[in-house]
Scaffold this motif. Structure first.
Motif, short mmCIF file in Angstrom:
data_model
loop_
_atom_site.label_atom_id
_atom_site.label_comp_id
_atom_site.label_asym_id
_atom_site.label_seq_id
_atom_site.Cartn_x
_atom_site.Cartn_y
_atom_site.Cartn_z
N TYR A 1 8.06 -54.58 21.43
CA TYR A 1 6.92 -53.77 21.21
C TYR A 1 5.73 -54.48 22.23
CZ TYR A 1 8.69 -51.44 17.32
OH TYR A 1 9.25 -50.58 16.33
N ARG A 2 5.70 -55.84 22.37
CA ARG A 2 4.86 -56.50 23.09
C ARG A 2 5.11 -55.99 24.69
NH1 ARG A 2 5.89 -62.41 23.75
NH2 ARG A 2 7.27 -61.50 25.01
N ASP A 3 6.11 -56.05 25.21
CA ASP A 3 6.47 -55.74 26.49
C ASP A 3 6.24 -54.31 26.86
OD1 ASP A 3 7.23 -58.45 27.03
OD2 ASP A 3 9.18 -57.98 27.15
N GLU B 1 7.63 -66.58 23.26
CA GLU B 1 7.74 -65.83 22.08
C GLU B 1 6.82 -66.01 21.21
OE1 GLU B 1 10.35 -63.36 21.87
OE2 GLU B 1 10.89 -63.79 23.86
N THR C 1 0.48 -50.57 30.01
CA THR C 1 -1.02 -50.77 30.52
C THR C 1 -1.17 -51.72 31.83
OG1 THR C 1 -1.03 -53.01 29.38
CG2 THR C 1 -1.94 -50.93 28.01
N THR D 1 9.83 -46.93 23.47
CA THR D 1 9.28 -47.48 24.81
C THR D 1 8.53 -46.39 25.67
OG1 THR D 1 11.27 -49.01 24.94
CG2 THR D 1 10.03 -48.59 26.99
N GLN E 1 6.75 -64.45 28.85
CA GLN E 1 5.65 -64.56 28.16
C GLN E 1 6.51 -65.67 26.86
OE1 GLN E 1 2.80 -61.90 26.86
NE2 GLN E 1 3.55 -60.64 28.21
N HIS F 1 9.89 -57.83 18.16
CA HIS F 1 8.49 -58.25 18.39
C HIS F 1 8.16 -58.11 20.13
CE1 HIS F 1 4.69 -59.99 18.28
NE2 HIS F 1 5.13 -61.15 18.92
N ARG F 2 9.03 -58.77 20.64
CA ARG F 2 8.93 -58.98 22.20
C ARG F 2 8.96 -57.49 22.74
NH1 ARG F 2 13.59 -61.52 25.68
NH2 ARG F 2 13.66 -59.86 26.82
N TYR G 1 5.04 -45.46 24.40
CA TYR G 1 3.90 -46.43 24.76
C TYR G 1 3.27 -46.09 26.19
CZ TYR G 1 4.24 -50.06 21.58
OH TYR G 1 4.29 -50.88 20.33
N ALA H 1 4.15 -52.48 25.42
CA ALA H 1 2.50 -51.95 25.53
C ALA H 1 2.15 -52.78 26.91
CB ALA H 1 2.04 -52.52 24.35
N LEU H 2 2.65 -54.00 27.30
CA LEU H 2 1.97 -54.41 28.35
C LEU H 2 2.49 -53.66 29.42
CD1 LEU H 2 0.78 -57.02 29.63
CD2 LEU H 2 2.71 -58.13 29.63
#
Length: 162
Positions: free
Chosen positions: A30-32, A162, A38, A59, A160, A27-28, A62, A34-35
Motif C-alpha cells: 500500500y505504501r509503495d 519497514e 504520487t 495497485t 524504505q 503494508h509495504r 492508486y 501510493a508513493l
C-alpha cells in the motif's frame, strides 16, 4: 510508435489463507503503490489493461486516483491473471489501433517474460511495484514483433524501512 508501460503489482500479503486471486496488498505494498503513484511521472494512457486480482487492481487504483484518470479507461481482463509472457505478447497484438500508449498491470513471471520476448534481452527480476516501459517503432499492434522493442524506462519503488 506503440508504447506499453508494464506495472507489476505492489507487494502482496501472505497473511491470510485465501485463494491467490484475492490476496491483498500488504503494508509495504500500500505504501509503495501510493508513493509510486504520487512521485512517478507517467504518460496518461489511452487504455489501462489490468488483471482482476485484488493486489493488481488495488495497485492500479492508486494511479487512477492520483492522476485523475477516468475509470472508463480501466479494463479488467482475466486473460491477464498470471499470464505467461507469450500470452501477454499475443494480447498486445490484439489491441485496438486507436490506442497508442497502454498501461498493463500484471504479475511475474509473465511481465519479465514479456520484456525478454519483446526486447530479446533479460533484465532480471521486475520487483513488486516497478514500472517498465517498452516502445515499438510501429503504428499497428498486430505488427509488434519479438526482439524489436526498446526498453525505454524502468522505475522502482525506493527502499524504505519497514
Amino acid at each position: 510508435m506503440k508504447q506499453v508501460s508494464l506495472f507489476r503489482h505492489a507487494k502482496s500479503s501472505w497473511k491470510y489463507e485465501i485463494t491467490d486471486m484475492f490476496r491483498p496488498l500488504n503494508h509495504r505494498g500500500y505504501r509503495d503503490a501510493a508513493l509510486m503513484a504520487t512521485t512517478t511521472e507517467c504518460f496518461v494512457p489511452d487504455l489501462i489493461c489490468c488483471s482482476p486480482a485484488v493486489r493488481t487492481y488495488s495497485t492500479a487504483l492508486y494511479y487512477l486516483k492520483q492522476l485523475a484518470i477516468p475509470m472508463d479507461k480501466l479494463h479488467l481482463d482475466w486473460a491477464l491473471y498470471e499470464a505467461s509472457g507469450q500470452r501477454l505478447f499475443d494480447y498486445l497484438n490484439t489491441l485496438h489501433e486507436g490506442h497508442q500508449h497502454i498501461w498493463l498491470f500484471g504479475h511475474n513471471p509473465g511481465l519479465n517474460e514479456l520484456v525478454d520476448i519483446s526486447t530479446g534481452k533479460e533484465i532480471g527480476n521486475i520487483v513488486t511495484g516497478a514500472i517498465v516501459t517498452l516502445r515499438w517503432q510501429t503504428e499497428h499492434w498486430d505488427k509488434l514483433t519479438p526482439k524489436q522493442a526498446v526498453l525505454a524506462d524502468i522505475k522502482i519503488p525506493p527502499k524504505q524501512p519497514e
